[in-house]
Design a protein around this motif. Structure first.
Motif, PDB file in Angstrom:
ATOM      1  N   ASP A 141       5.748  -2.013   6.776  1.00  0.00           N
ATOM      2  CA  ASP A 141       4.685  -2.041   7.923  1.00  0.00           C
ATOM      3  C   ASP A 141       4.917  -3.417   8.591  1.00  0.00           C
ATOM      4  O   ASP A 141       3.978  -3.776   9.060  1.00  0.00           O
ATOM      5  CB  ASP A 141       3.565  -1.714   7.193  1.00  0.00           C
ATOM      6  CG  ASP A 141       2.804  -0.773   8.208  1.00  0.00           C
ATOM      7  OD1 ASP A 141       3.135  -0.380   9.314  1.00  0.00           O
ATOM      8  OD2 ASP A 141       1.692  -0.457   7.853  1.00  0.00           O
ATOM      9  N   ALA A 149       2.162   8.006   2.409  1.00  0.00           N
ATOM     10  CA  ALA A 149       3.416   7.739   1.661  1.00  0.00           C
ATOM     11  C   ALA A 149       3.635   8.644   1.028  1.00  0.00           C
ATOM     12  O   ALA A 149       4.947   8.566   0.396  1.00  0.00           O
ATOM     13  CB  ALA A 149       2.734   6.571   0.638  1.00  0.00           C
ATOM     14  N   VAL A 191      -7.973  -0.815   6.998  1.00  0.00           N
ATOM     15  CA  VAL A 191      -7.291   0.380   6.581  1.00  0.00           C
ATOM     16  C   VAL A 191      -7.989   0.855   5.425  1.00  0.00           C
ATOM     17  O   VAL A 191      -8.699   0.286   4.686  1.00  0.00           O
ATOM     18  CB  VAL A 191      -5.722  -0.166   6.271  1.00  0.00           C
ATOM     19  CG1 VAL A 191      -5.716  -0.994   4.857  1.00  0.00           C
ATOM     20  CG2 VAL A 191      -4.868   1.178   6.107  1.00  0.00           C
ATOM     21  N   GLY A 198      -1.284   7.229  10.729  1.00  0.00           N
ATOM     22  CA  GLY A 198      -0.077   6.856  10.398  1.00  0.00           C
ATOM     23  C   GLY A 198       0.970   7.600  10.621  1.00  0.00           C
ATOM     24  O   GLY A 198       0.538   8.760  11.046  1.00  0.00           O
ATOM     25  N   VAL A 254      -3.346   5.443   3.448  1.00  0.00           N
ATOM     26  CA  VAL A 254      -2.106   5.123   3.208  1.00  0.00           C
ATOM     27  C   VAL A 254      -1.554   5.770   2.146  1.00  0.00           C
ATOM     28  O   VAL A 254      -0.258   6.444   2.213  1.00  0.00           O
ATOM     29  CB  VAL A 254      -2.227   3.723   2.702  1.00  0.00           C
ATOM     30  CG1 VAL A 254      -0.970   2.816   2.101  1.00  0.00           C
ATOM     31  CG2 VAL A 254      -3.281   2.799   3.586  1.00  0.00           C
ATOM     32  N   CYS A 278      -3.469  -4.778   9.060  1.00  0.00           N
ATOM     33  CA  CYS A 278      -4.338  -4.334   8.172  1.00  0.00           C
ATOM     34  C   CYS A 278      -5.471  -5.368   8.092  1.00  0.00           C
ATOM     35  O   CYS A 278      -6.814  -5.038   7.932  1.00  0.00           O
ATOM     36  CB  CYS A 278      -3.903  -4.053   6.823  1.00  0.00           C
ATOM     37  SG  CYS A 278      -2.672  -2.780   6.836  1.00  0.00           S
ATOM     38  N   GLY A 313       0.609  -1.145  -0.184  1.00  0.00           N
ATOM     39  CA  GLY A 313      -0.020  -0.076  -0.241  1.00  0.00           C
ATOM     40  C   GLY A 313       0.730   1.376  -0.038  1.00  0.00           C
ATOM     41  O   GLY A 313       0.560   2.142  -0.865  1.00  0.00           O
ATOM     42  N   LEU A 314       1.989   1.191   0.789  1.00  0.00           N
ATOM     43  CA  LEU A 314       2.757   2.766   0.846  1.00  0.00           C
ATOM     44  C   LEU A 314       3.309   2.850  -0.516  1.00  0.00           C
ATOM     45  O   LEU A 314       3.237   3.922  -0.854  1.00  0.00           O
ATOM     46  CB  LEU A 314       3.690   2.489   2.037  1.00  0.00           C
ATOM     47  CG  LEU A 314       3.397   2.606   3.631  1.00  0.00           C
ATOM     48  CD1 LEU A 314       4.177   2.160   4.546  1.00  0.00           C
ATOM     49  CD2 LEU A 314       2.663   3.910   3.561  1.00  0.00           C
ATOM     50  N   SER A 367       4.309   3.850   8.590  1.00  0.00           N
ATOM     51  CA  SER A 367       3.526   2.659   9.161  1.00  0.00           C
ATOM     52  C   SER A 367       1.958   3.466   9.071  1.00  0.00           C
ATOM     53  O   SER A 367       1.764   4.383   9.434  1.00  0.00           O
ATOM     54  CB  SER A 367       3.920   2.256  10.697  1.00  0.00           C
ATOM     55  OG  SER A 367       2.906   1.353  11.111  1.00  0.00           O
ATOM     56  N   VAL A 368       1.043   2.581   8.502  1.00  0.00           N
ATOM     57  CA  VAL A 368      -0.215   3.083   8.412  1.00  0.00           C
ATOM     58  C   VAL A 368      -1.197   1.847   8.955  1.00  0.00           C
ATOM     59  O   VAL A 368      -0.955   0.875   8.985  1.00  0.00           O
ATOM     60  CB  VAL A 368      -0.765   3.241   7.161  1.00  0.00           C
ATOM     61  CG1 VAL A 368      -2.160   3.788   7.243  1.00  0.00           C
ATOM     62  CG2 VAL A 368       0.228   4.378   6.806  1.00  0.00           C
ATOM     63  N   ARG A 417      -6.317  -0.295  -2.015  1.00  0.00           N
ATOM     64  CA  ARG A 417      -5.234   0.483  -1.522  1.00  0.00           C
ATOM     65  C   ARG A 417      -3.924   0.375  -2.190  1.00  0.00           C
ATOM     66  O   ARG A 417      -3.200   1.349  -2.618  1.00  0.00           O
ATOM     67  CB  ARG A 417      -4.863   0.425  -0.140  1.00  0.00           C
ATOM     68  CG  ARG A 417      -4.384  -0.816   0.307  1.00  0.00           C
ATOM     69  CD  ARG A 417      -4.460  -0.972   1.836  1.00  0.00           C
ATOM     70  NE  ARG A 417      -3.660  -2.244   2.087  1.00  0.00           N
ATOM     71  CZ  ARG A 417      -4.021  -3.510   2.064  1.00  0.00           C
ATOM     72  NH1 ARG A 417      -5.369  -3.670   1.550  1.00  0.00           N
ATOM     73  NH2 ARG A 417      -3.407  -4.426   2.547  1.00  0.00           N
ATOM     74  N   GLN A 418      -3.460  -0.753  -2.745  1.00  0.00           N
ATOM     75  CA  GLN A 418      -2.350  -1.022  -3.709  1.00  0.00           C
ATOM     76  C   GLN A 418      -2.617  -1.008  -4.966  1.00  0.00           C
ATOM     77  O   GLN A 418      -2.830  -1.659  -6.063  1.00  0.00           O
ATOM     78  CB  GLN A 418      -1.684  -2.427  -3.291  1.00  0.00           C
ATOM     79  CG  GLN A 418      -1.582  -2.692  -1.736  1.00  0.00           C
ATOM     80  CD  GLN A 418      -1.015  -4.080  -1.513  1.00  0.00           C
ATOM     81  OE1 GLN A 418      -0.699  -4.771  -2.256  1.00  0.00           O
ATOM     82  NE2 GLN A 418      -1.035  -4.444  -0.124  1.00  0.00           N
TER      83      GLN A 418
END
Length: 322
Positions: free
Chosen positions: A122, A191, A182, A151, A187, A177, A33-34, A145-146, A65-66
């Motif tokens: 994370d 990021a 999350v 985060g 995120v 997560c 995700g980040l 970190s989230v 999220r990714q």
């Protein structure tokens, strides 16, 4: 240089700053995700070389999220999928995908020739490993970190205090997560701050992002930052993480997971104990103790319990799915 002319107009960058970015070699740990926001920002800025570590495969529940990945990527290696897309975004950037976990035994290879380390995994065990290595080698670490709707991002080592100076102990419990959930934009926002910290460090901007921690709570809309330049390093560095390849023949391996959670331990010779049993467990007198759990949190709690009882030859192994 036409690609970068808008950022080169900034007095903090110019031609000299852009050359710094193009000559930079960075290590990114985690392609989830980040990194979905972090990596495109760094590639867009013209970072010269990115070594990317991630052993996971794309899953359907990642996609909200990714956003580096598409539905057709499900089941494929995240590091490889990310490398293909990022190379299409900027062919001038060299992407080195490593489809493997970053562990204590692979860390030396991962850090070879690197200018700055970015922790986007994370994962507590990974963060401590990276911080210890960066402190030893004088390298900068930008870690984020989230969880849920909040985060943080921090700049560690490289002349600033390490992650251990700010967080000497793992928490007793922590969500992830999978258990706590999350939200994708949270995120992405964290990021983006992480990417800016990386660029600010490489461009030698002042004040330095090293020694700074930025926190964001999107539930209450509270944002804060503080500097920890004078934070003291812990006198005794506990929480030493190893991986399976670093187990010794005479190690006493204590498996903290029950058989339902981990039917097969990291070793057939491991004994299984719960955290509650440790307070009355007869301590071995000379053998190295290896505490094993999935994330490292239970192992860290076990380490604290037995150190209070006088044990000092303890290392931790966060087994995960490795």
């Amino acid at each position: 240089m036409q690609r970068y002319e808008r950022q080169m107009q900034l007095p903090e960058i110019g031609e000299q700053g852009q050359r710094r970015l193009q000559q930079a070699k960075i290590l990114v740990v985690g392609a989830g995700g980040l990194s979905a926001t972090l990596l495109p920002q760094l590639v867009g800025a013209g970072i010269g070389q990115i070594r990317l570590y991630d052993a996971d495969q794309v899953a359907l529940h990642n996609l909200h999220r990714q956003t580096l990945f598409r539905q057709q990527d499900i089941g494929k290696a995240k590091a490889l999928c990310a490398s293909v897309l990022l190379s299409q975004c900027n062919s001038d950037v060299l992407i080195e995908p490593e489809v493997t976990h970053l562990t204590a035994s692979t860390l030396r290879h991962a850090l070879r020739g690197i200018d700055v380390v970015i922790d986007a995994a994370d994962n507590f065990a990974t963060t401590y490993l990276l911080s210890d290595a960066c402190k030893t080698h004088g390298m900068a670490l930008i870690s984020a970190s989230v969880l849920g709707m909040q985060g943080y991002v921090g700049g560690f080592c490289g002349g600033a205090p390490s992650y251990r100076a700010l967080f000497p102990q793992l928490p007793d419990t922590a969500g992830n997560c999978q258990s706590a959930g999350v939200l994708g934009p949270v995120v992405a926002c964290v990021a983006a701050i992480q990417a800016q910290m990386v660029l600010s460090y490489l461009l030698q901007m002042t004040p330095s992002p090293l020694g700074c921690l930025v926190s964001a709570n999107f539930r209450d809309w509270q944002f804060s930052q503080f500097r920890f330049d004078s934070a003291a390093e812990p006198i005794e560095e506990s929480l030493h993480f190893i991986d399976r390849s670093q187990l010794l023949e005479d190690d006493l391996i204590v498996e903290l997971r029950d058989r339902e959670e981990a039917p097969a331990s990291v070793s057939d010779a491991a004994i299984r104990l719960s955290l509650t049993q440790l307070s009355t467990w007869t301590l071995p007198t000379y053998r190295r103790l290896v505490f094993v759990c999935r994330t490292g949190l239970r192992a860290a709690r076990a380490e604290r319990v037995l150190r209070q009882r006088g044990a000092d030859n303890i290392v931790l192994l966060a087994a995960g799915d490795r």
